[in-house]
Motif scaffolding. Structure first.
Motif, PDB file in Angstrom:
ATOM      1  N   THR A   1       0.819  -1.213   0.000  1.00  0.00           N
ATOM      2  CA  THR A   1       0.000   0.000   0.000  1.00  0.00           C
ATOM      3  C   THR A   1       0.855   1.267   0.000  1.00  0.00           C
ATOM      4  O   THR A   1       0.466   2.281  -0.579  1.00  0.00           O
ATOM      5  CB  THR A   1      -0.949   0.017   1.203  1.00  0.00           C
ATOM      6  OG1 THR A   1      -0.204  -0.134   2.416  1.00  0.00           O
ATOM      7  CG2 THR A   1      -1.961  -1.115   1.105  1.00  0.00           C
ATOM      8  N   ILE A   2       2.018   1.197   0.627  1.00  0.00           N
ATOM      9  CA  ILE A   2       2.929   2.347   0.602  1.00  0.00           C
ATOM     10  C   ILE A   2       3.393   2.613  -0.821  1.00  0.00           C
ATOM     11  O   ILE A   2       3.437   3.756  -1.280  1.00  0.00           O
ATOM     12  CB  ILE A   2       4.140   2.092   1.529  1.00  0.00           C
ATOM     13  CG1 ILE A   2       3.688   1.950   2.980  1.00  0.00           C
ATOM     14  CG2 ILE A   2       5.164   3.223   1.392  1.00  0.00           C
ATOM     15  CD1 ILE A   2       4.804   1.579   3.933  1.00  0.00           C
TER      16      ILE A   2
ATOM     17  N   ALA B   1      -8.434  -7.149  -1.544  1.00  0.00           N
ATOM     18  CA  ALA B   1      -9.664  -7.852  -1.911  1.00  0.00           C
ATOM     19  C   ALA B   1      -9.399  -9.326  -2.177  1.00  0.00           C
ATOM     20  O   ALA B   1     -10.245 -10.179  -1.893  1.00  0.00           O
ATOM     21  CB  ALA B   1     -10.297  -7.206  -3.144  1.00  0.00           C
ATOM     22  N   LYS B   2      -8.210  -9.619  -2.710  1.00  0.00           N
ATOM     23  CA  LYS B   2      -7.864 -11.010  -3.002  1.00  0.00           C
ATOM     24  C   LYS B   2      -6.352 -11.129  -3.091  1.00  0.00           C
ATOM     25  O   LYS B   2      -5.675 -10.223  -3.570  1.00  0.00           O
ATOM     26  CB  LYS B   2      -8.514 -11.470  -4.318  1.00  0.00           C
ATOM     27  CG  LYS B   2      -8.333 -12.942  -4.628  1.00  0.00           C
ATOM     28  CD  LYS B   2      -9.097 -13.337  -5.887  1.00  0.00           C
ATOM     29  CE  LYS B   2      -8.958 -14.811  -6.180  1.00  0.00           C
ATOM     30  NZ  LYS B   2      -9.697 -15.208  -7.407  1.00  0.00           N
TER      31      LYS B   2
ATOM     32  N   ARG C   1      -4.853  -8.137  -5.242  1.00  0.00           N
ATOM     33  CA  ARG C   1      -5.865  -7.243  -5.804  1.00  0.00           C
ATOM     34  C   ARG C   1      -6.379  -6.323  -4.696  1.00  0.00           C
ATOM     35  O   ARG C   1      -6.814  -6.779  -3.643  1.00  0.00           O
ATOM     36  CB  ARG C   1      -7.027  -8.047  -6.388  1.00  0.00           C
ATOM     37  CG  ARG C   1      -8.139  -7.183  -6.997  1.00  0.00           C
ATOM     38  CD  ARG C   1      -9.311  -8.045  -7.436  1.00  0.00           C
ATOM     39  NE  ARG C   1      -8.918  -8.996  -8.451  1.00  0.00           N
ATOM     40  CZ  ARG C   1      -8.945  -8.736  -9.759  1.00  0.00           C
ATOM     41  NH1 ARG C   1      -9.374  -7.559 -10.188  1.00  0.00           N
ATOM     42  NH2 ARG C   1      -8.561  -9.656 -10.623  1.00  0.00           N
ATOM     43  N   PHE C   2      -6.331  -5.004  -4.972  1.00  0.00           N
ATOM     44  CA  PHE C   2      -6.758  -4.017  -3.993  1.00  0.00           C
ATOM     45  C   PHE C   2      -7.987  -3.253  -4.498  1.00  0.00           C
ATOM     46  O   PHE C   2      -8.077  -2.909  -5.673  1.00  0.00           O
ATOM     47  CB  PHE C   2      -5.633  -3.009  -3.712  1.00  0.00           C
ATOM     48  CG  PHE C   2      -4.457  -3.598  -2.988  1.00  0.00           C
ATOM     49  CD1 PHE C   2      -4.379  -3.555  -1.613  1.00  0.00           C
ATOM     50  CD2 PHE C   2      -3.432  -4.204  -3.696  1.00  0.00           C
ATOM     51  CE1 PHE C   2      -3.292  -4.106  -0.942  1.00  0.00           C
ATOM     52  CE2 PHE C   2      -2.346  -4.763  -3.038  1.00  0.00           C
ATOM     53  CZ  PHE C   2      -2.279  -4.707  -1.659  1.00  0.00           C
TER      54      PHE C   2
ATOM     55  N   ALA D   1     -12.931   0.478  -9.246  1.00  0.00           N
ATOM     56  CA  ALA D   1     -11.581   1.031  -9.063  1.00  0.00           C
ATOM     57  C   ALA D   1     -10.740   0.020  -8.293  1.00  0.00           C
ATOM     58  O   ALA D   1     -10.770  -0.026  -7.063  1.00  0.00           O
ATOM     59  CB  ALA D   1     -11.636   2.371  -8.333  1.00  0.00           C
ATOM     60  N   GLU D   2     -10.027  -0.807  -9.030  1.00  0.00           N
ATOM     61  CA  GLU D   2      -9.183  -1.822  -8.426  1.00  0.00           C
ATOM     62  C   GLU D   2      -7.762  -1.711  -8.980  1.00  0.00           C
ATOM     63  O   GLU D   2      -7.564  -1.267 -10.119  1.00  0.00           O
ATOM     64  CB  GLU D   2      -9.721  -3.233  -8.716  1.00  0.00           C
ATOM     65  CG  GLU D   2     -11.065  -3.530  -8.068  1.00  0.00           C
ATOM     66  CD  GLU D   2     -11.511  -4.948  -8.315  1.00  0.00           C
ATOM     67  OE1 GLU D   2     -11.168  -5.496  -9.389  1.00  0.00           O
ATOM     68  OE2 GLU D   2     -12.192  -5.521  -7.451  1.00  0.00           O
TER      69      GLU D   2
END
Length: 239
Positions: free
Chosen positions: A57-58, A75-76, A88-89, A101-102
């Motif tokens: 995430t950074i 998400a996965k 997958r975010f 929006a992924e």
């Protein structure tokens, strides 16, 4: 004057060369949208880089230039037969999901090697809806205009409870407050909205309806072709 112009041009070329050199040493390919957002990138494997899966995430925040209101939730996540890890975010804005929006990260041995996805820059001041869930649902049903809905048929309601082995399963729509794009007016602006899945019998149809949470306008509808076992909503489990 000519000297100043020449000096400025030289400086710009110098910066361009530095940037190109940095990319050549780290980045194999970058694809950007018309607005300059990174949609796809492939990197060279560099064990000394700070491009690690553990810093997922950074890294996303840095390369996508996200704001403090943006958040990326996993998400996965899985590792395929070749040992490549995939993450997958889902993008959130001020705690609300941004529809469609992924962003995905792919890599091996903790190194991020490929990224791709769709990140959206959202600018909504207030995420408190003017229209509540029930008011928005009334607008959605008015738009659909069906003569009969599945939740109005006792047999369909019994069926969905039995087929899902869930005593509270129902076809009655549950609203999800989120951020979605206004596609019906042609503005393509992201707005605070309510999302409903409407299951009708007369006529037989399944569709997603998006209602502007501030004025009740329908901003998008998406036709669905779903099996009866998966078209219901569980009021306790729907995110």
């Amino acid at each position: 004057m000519k000297y100043i112009v020449k000096l400025a041009i030289t400086f710009v070329l110098f910066l361009y060369c530095i940037n190109s050199y940095a990319q050549d040493n780290d980045t194999l390919f970058i694809q950007r949208s018309e607005k300059g957002k990174v949609q796809f990138a492939r990197f060279k494997v560099n064990v000394n880089a700070n491009r690690k899966m553990q810093n997922d995430t950074i890294f996303l925040r840095s390369i996508l230039h996200s704001n403090k209101e943006d958040e990326f939730k996993i998400a996965k996540e899985f590792t395929d037969e070749l040992g490549i890890k995939h993450k997958r975010f889902q993008q959130y804005y001020k705690g609300l999901k941004v529809e469609n929006a992924e962003y995905l990260l792919h890599g091996k041995d903790d190194n991020i090697e490929v990224i791709n996805g769709d990140f959206q820059h959202i600018n909504i001041d207030d995420v408190k809806p003017t229209f509540n869930e029930q008011q928005a649902l009334e607008k959605a049903l008015e738009f659909v205009g069906a003569k009969m809905y599945k939740w109005e048929d006792p047999k369909m309601e019994r069926f969905v409870k039995q087929s899902t082995n869930n005593p509270i399963a129902t076809y009655y729509p549950h609203g999800e407050l989120l951020i979605s794009k206004d596609l019906l007016t042609g503005s393509s602006v992201f707005k605070l909205s309510w999302k409903f899945q409407i299951s009708s019998m007369l006529p037989s149809n399944e569709q997603l309806i998006y209602v502007d949470a501030n004025n009740g306008n329908i901003i998008n509808n998406v036709p669905l072709i779903l099996d009866a076992n998966t078209s219901c909503t569980d009021r306790k489990s729907v995110v």
